[in-house]
Write a protein that holds these residues in place. Sequence first.
Motif, PDB file in Angstrom:
ATOM      1  N   ASN A 130       0.683  -1.348   0.053  1.00  0.00           N
ATOM      2  CA  ASN A 130      -0.282  -0.084   0.162  1.00  0.00           C
ATOM      3  C   ASN A 130       1.155   1.550   0.160  1.00  0.00           C
ATOM      4  N   ASN A 131       2.397   0.840  -0.296  1.00  0.00           N
ATOM      5  CA  ASN A 131       2.918   2.238  -0.147  1.00  0.00           C
ATOM      6  C   ASN A 131       3.803   1.686  -0.568  1.00  0.00           C
ATOM      7  N   PRO A 132       5.204   2.850  -1.574  1.00  0.00           N
ATOM      8  CA  PRO A 132       6.082   3.044  -2.424  1.00  0.00           C
ATOM      9  C   PRO A 132       7.461   2.451  -1.670  1.00  0.00           C
ATOM     10  N   TYR A 133       7.605   2.955   0.128  1.00  0.00           N
ATOM     11  CA  TYR A 133       8.709   2.790   0.485  1.00  0.00           C
ATOM     12  C   TYR A 133       8.599   1.641   1.386  1.00  0.00           C
ATOM     13  N   ILE A 134       9.977   1.599   1.997  1.00  0.00           N
ATOM     14  CA  ILE A 134      10.522   0.648   3.176  1.00  0.00           C
ATOM     15  C   ILE A 134      11.077   1.467   3.645  1.00  0.00           C
TER      16      ILE A 134
END
Length: 404
Positions: free
Chosen positions: A337-341
């Motif tokens: 749900n998000n492109p950042y890790i």
Amino acid sequence: MTTTNPNLNQLFTSDTFADMIKNKLIKTVENYQVSNPQKEIYMMAWGDTTYPIPSKVVEALVDAATKLGHQSTYTGYGEFDGNIKLREAICHNYYKPRGINLKPEEIFVSDGAQSGTFGIQELFGLDNVIALQDPIYPPYLEANLLAGRNNIIYLECNDKNNFVPDIPQSKVDVIYLCFPNNPTGGVATKEQLKAFVDYARSYKSVIIFDAVYSAFITDPNIPKSIYEIEGATECAIEVGSFSKTAGFSGLRLGWSVVPVDLTIKRTVAGELTEMFRISQSIRFWGASNLAQQGGIAVLSEECQQECQEIVNYYLENARILKEGLEAFGLTCFGGTNNPYIWVKGAEGMSSWDVFNQLLFKAGIVGVPGSLFGSSGEGFLRLSTLGRREDMEKASCILMGFAAR
Ligand code: PLP
């Protein structure tokens, strides 16, 4: 004698985000590359996009550019609050399917969410108490410091609260919320957002909701817009963007919503919308007419599939990279749900330790979480908006360590 803006001066201290990136992060990477010229570097520090603009949107851009070259179809200045067709498309094709009814007069087109969020703070007094998530996307803080607001409190986001802060314990006037979150990769549930909306309505506070990464939400139970929460139009301003979902980070296009229902102390319905219209007309003469034609195409039925492919590409990048990071032994948050890790270092490691660990072992470059605020200490942010090939190679290197 001319003097400098003292508010701007305070942004030039040696530990600001921009300074740490330029003088520490980039220098460390450059030095590492000089000493290890054979090693490949996987740059995952920046939130910039790499996937090309969908072909149907490119066709619309070419058509719009061609029209600018002919006398009969040429257009100059447009409406400063945005092309009416684009504002209608934002209402009907972006918000309406989510059950949200907004009018084009409540939408203000900008050259991206960055200018949108900067412009919004001009609506509020300098004595307002501002609440920011910690860690935070730095421009919210910098915009307020630049304006001369120093009354700032921080809402801690950590792995215990799933990176969704508790509502403020005391009265604040303006609350910045960003979900899906940059940098933590966190998302907020309907119940969590409702607690903020209820708080804001009861204190007559305003929420500035940054929904730039909304398209990355695949879980149907996670709201994509704050307006999915009942009563949010009375207390929230939202910003959106075409940057991450349609490859517009260079083309530049976004929007802000200032609902007519939104009221604060001594204002009546519609007054803040009108105030924002006036401030936008002073600050900005409208987004590029070319970019706006592209935006209309992005929101059309025909382009939905291609835009979804972009989002799916980045989410698959995140899955691939996260697999490698976890095999390497790191605890990861976000990436769905998000492109950042948001990578958590082992016990006792600082953010710069995690940065060095991934750079020296695998050539992977992230941003130390401590640069986003004190609650980011011990974490590293990795962006998966890069190329698939890099994600695969980096993940493979990390897995190689696990296999040893
Ligand atoms: N808000 C957040 C949370 C972001 O991460 C970014 C860009 O990375 C922006 C706003 C700016 O987006 P835009 O390209 O629309 O100005």
